[in-house]
Scaffold this motif. Structure first.
Motif, short mmCIF file in Angstrom:
data_model
loop_
_atom_site.label_atom_id
_atom_site.label_comp_id
_atom_site.label_asym_id
_atom_site.label_seq_id
_atom_site.Cartn_x
_atom_site.Cartn_y
_atom_site.Cartn_z
N PRO A 1 0.80 -1.24 0.00
CA PRO A 1 0.00 0.00 0.00
C PRO A 1 0.83 1.28 0.00
O PRO A 1 0.40 2.29 -0.57
CB PRO A 1 -0.83 -0.12 1.29
N ASP A 2 2.01 1.26 0.61
CA ASP A 2 2.84 2.47 0.66
C ASP A 2 3.51 2.78 -0.67
O ASP A 2 4.09 3.86 -0.83
CB ASP A 2 3.93 2.32 1.72
N TYR A 3 3.43 1.85 -1.63
CA TYR A 3 4.16 2.01 -2.89
C TYR A 3 3.24 1.95 -4.11
O TYR A 3 3.72 1.84 -5.23
CB TYR A 3 5.25 0.94 -3.01
N GLN A 4 1.94 2.03 -3.88
CA GLN A 4 1.01 1.94 -5.00
C GLN A 4 0.98 3.26 -5.79
O GLN A 4 1.38 4.31 -5.29
CB GLN A 4 -0.39 1.58 -4.48
N LYS A 5 0.50 3.15 -7.03
CA LYS A 5 0.36 4.30 -7.95
C LYS A 5 1.70 4.96 -8.24
O LYS A 5 1.80 6.18 -8.39
CB LYS A 5 -0.63 5.32 -7.39
#
Length: 270
Positions: free
Chosen positions: A82-86
């Motif tokens: 989640p901390d590295y999405q998009k």
């Protein structure tokens, strides 16, 4: 936080354990056992990850498929911390997956995704140049994960023809001349809704609206979300059965929806 990372094939049992931990974190479900994913990887499958140092921050896991005398690669999971999405990690993983799959002798990779997830549709169709002409009803049954709970798990099946030259070109499909296969609007509660148009299946191209944020609808107004699911099931089965193929997801600026573009199957170049 540094966002540099490297992508490599899984090498150790620890890599597969990290993938299992990341599955739990992303989807809140019990992961595939690491002894299974490791053996699949060593026998025609493909597991690779994006690593920041020794930490796995994203992964792609696939296993070997076989049907009607032809082998292909089933891309089962693509997950990003989640901390590295998009940040483009999913796109980068898919490109390495393509390279490694060709080395293994594959010419086709398939996978499924929820067609109401617009971000996934843009990656799969518009960026990767995948196509879809198969709609699978309730593909996974009742899934308890945070994205599907309480909803039928209908899926698009993507075909990624990885040895075709057109994959290396920008998605060239144009919506010019396309007709609307469904309309969207806001219901009495101000919630985004969809209405099927009685299509005659004679058009060259069709556009189908897709919410920019389906999860928000699902979480706040599940009945409206279910109506999207039911309309999609009827509409896409009708379009695919009539020989149309989804080839692109078109982003909009000023609307709460994007659009799928479908063309006649005989217009495809392979």
């Amino acid at each position: 936080m540094s966002h540099t990372y490297t992508i490599r094939l899984f090498e150790t049992y620890e890599d597969f354990k990290q993938m299992a931990d990341l599955e739990r974190l992303i989807w809140g479900i019990e992961p595939i056992p690491e002894n299974q994913t490791m053996i699949a990887h060593k026998n025609g499958g493909l597991a690779l990850g994006a690593f920041q140092g020794d930490q796995l921050i994203g992964f792609s896991y696939s296993f070997a498929g076989f049907r009607d005398g032809h082998s292909y690669l089933c891309s089962h999971n693509l997950g990003i911390h989640p901390d590295y999405q998009k940040q483009g990690i999913g796109d980068a993983l898919k490109k390495v997956q393509r390279q490694e799959a060709i080395k293994l002798g594959y010419s086709l990779i398939t996978w499924t995704y929820d067609p109401l997830e617009s971000v996934n549709g843009y990656l799969n169709l518009s960026k990767l140049n995948g196509i879809c002409r198969t709609y699978i009803e309730d593909c996974y049954g009742d899934m308890p994960d945070s994205f599907s709970e309480g909803m039928p798990t209908d899926r698009f099946q993507i075909e990624w023809h990885i040895t075709e030259d057109y994959l290396d070109q920008p998605n060239q499909w144009s919506e010019e001349g396309a007709e609307m296969a469904a309309s969207w609007g806001l219901n009495a509660d101000g919630i985004l809704s969809i209405d099927e148009i009685n299509i005659q299946l004679e058009g060259e191209k069709w556009l189908v609206p897709v919410p920019k944020n389906f999860q928000q609808i699902r979480q706040t107004h599940p009945q409206a979300a279910l109506q999207w699911k039911k309309t999609y099931r009827k509409l896409f089965n009708q379009l695919f059965d009539a020989g149309y193929t989804a080839v692109k997801l078109i982003k909009t600026k000023d609307e709460p929806v994007n659009y799928y573009l479908l063309v006649k199957q005989e217009q495809l170049s392979f």
